[in-house]
Design a protein around this motif. Structure first.
Motif, short mmCIF file in Angstrom:
data_model
loop_
_atom_site.label_atom_id
_atom_site.label_comp_id
_atom_site.label_asym_id
_atom_site.label_seq_id
_atom_site.Cartn_x
_atom_site.Cartn_y
_atom_site.Cartn_z
N ALA A 278 29.40 39.29 61.07
CA ALA A 278 29.37 40.40 61.80
C ALA A 278 29.03 41.83 60.81
O ALA A 278 28.19 42.69 61.36
N THR A 279 29.78 41.98 59.68
CA THR A 279 29.46 43.19 58.81
C THR A 279 27.89 43.11 58.31
O THR A 279 27.30 44.11 58.33
N GLY A 280 27.48 41.90 58.18
CA GLY A 280 25.86 41.79 57.65
C GLY A 280 25.02 42.58 58.75
O GLY A 280 24.22 43.02 58.68
N VAL A 281 25.33 41.87 60.14
CA VAL A 281 24.53 42.28 61.43
C VAL A 281 24.81 43.84 61.42
O VAL A 281 23.82 44.53 61.59
N CYS A 282 25.99 44.37 61.34
CA CYS A 282 26.12 45.80 61.36
C CYS A 282 25.27 46.44 60.49
O CYS A 282 24.70 47.82 60.49
N GLU A 283 25.35 45.92 59.05
CA GLU A 283 24.43 46.82 58.00
C GLU A 283 23.18 46.84 58.36
O GLU A 283 22.51 47.74 58.18
N LEU A 284 22.91 45.83 58.85
CA LEU A 284 21.19 45.58 59.27
C LEU A 284 20.84 46.63 60.41
O LEU A 284 19.85 47.12 60.30
N ALA A 285 21.63 46.54 61.29
CA ALA A 285 21.44 47.22 62.70
C ALA A 285 21.49 48.85 61.89
O ALA A 285 20.44 49.66 62.42
N GLY A 286 22.31 49.05 61.17
CA GLY A 286 22.58 50.56 60.78
C GLY A 286 21.31 50.92 59.90
O GLY A 286 20.82 52.04 60.10
N ALA A 287 20.73 49.84 59.06
CA ALA A 287 19.75 50.22 58.10
C ALA A 287 18.36 50.68 59.07
O ALA A 287 17.63 51.35 58.87
N VAL A 288 18.22 49.74 60.31
CA VAL A 288 16.83 49.93 60.90
C VAL A 288 17.32 51.13 61.73
O VAL A 288 16.24 51.90 62.09
N GLY A 289 18.47 51.44 62.42
CA GLY A 289 18.81 52.55 63.15
C GLY A 289 18.46 53.76 62.63
O GLY A 289 18.16 54.86 63.30
N LEU A 290 18.57 53.90 61.29
CA LEU A 290 18.20 55.05 60.33
C LEU A 290 16.70 55.46 60.54
O LEU A 290 16.39 56.71 60.26
N TRP A 291 15.91 54.90 61.01
CA TRP A 291 14.45 54.98 60.95
C TRP A 291 14.15 55.49 62.41
O TRP A 291 12.79 55.70 62.53
N ASN A 292 14.92 55.36 63.54
CA ASN A 292 14.36 55.86 64.67
C ASN A 292 15.29 57.09 65.07
O ASN A 292 16.51 57.04 65.11
N ARG A 293 14.60 58.18 65.62
CA ARG A 293 15.22 59.42 65.93
C ARG A 293 16.32 59.14 67.14
O ARG A 293 17.42 59.70 67.17
N ARG A 294 16.02 58.26 68.11
CA ARG A 294 17.00 57.92 69.08
C ARG A 294 18.15 57.18 68.79
O ARG A 294 19.19 57.49 69.18
N THR A 295 17.82 56.53 67.58
CA THR A 295 19.34 55.83 67.26
C THR A 295 19.81 56.16 65.92
O THR A 295 20.79 55.85 65.51
#
Length: 149
Positions: free
Chosen positions: A53-70
């Motif tokens: 789950a921490t790996g998934v959270c890290e990946l989601a955070g990494a991707v989320g930093l690229w989108n203005r909405r997220t």
């Protein structure tokens, strides 16, 4: 914010760096969980699932930093993540610093790592524009909004 504003440049660079860092960390947590399991405190239930789950959270955070909405949600998530994994960092330091073969490199790694955890919490918040402190006074012009430029 103007495209060449110094704060915007630093925020953009931090978002890129954090995205790379958390993306790689997320991949490692998922593909190679063994080292993370060794530093997981014993009181954490279902450690294999937590590491996944921490790996998934890290990946989601990494991707989320690229989108203005997220962006802001990702930044808050990564800051909270850094708070939540601090017990594992403490256990890792305690295990390393109480081992029989402790050397200077062990201290040089663990002590600054633990001391800098608040900075690791702050970085995504600054990169997203949620906070400006303590850098607000370093730049002459206001920086009202984050930009993904």
């Amino acid at each position: 914010m103007r495209p060449n504003h110094p704060t915007g440049t630093w925020r953009r660079r931090l978002r890129i760096g954090l995205s790379i860092f958390y993306g790689l960390a997320g991949i490692l947590h998922i593909a190679w969980p063994a080292p993370f399991l060794t530093i997981t405190p014993g009181w954490v239930p279902m450690p294999q699932i937590v590491i996944l789950a921490t790996g998934v959270c890290e990946l989601a955070g990494a991707v989320g930093l690229w989108n203005r909405r997220t962006l802001r949600l990702a930044a808050i998530g990564l800051a909270l993540y850094a708070v939540c994994v601090y017990p594992a960092n403490i256990k890792h330091a305690f295990d390393g610093l109480t081992a029989t073969d402790v050397n200077l490199l062990t201290w040089v790694y663990h002590v600054p790592r633990l001391a800098l955890q608040p900075v690791i919490v702050w970085l995504p918040l600054f990169a997203s524009g949620l906070v400006t402190w303590p850098l607000a006074g370093l730049f002459r012009t206001p920086d009202p909004k984050p930009s993904l430029d």
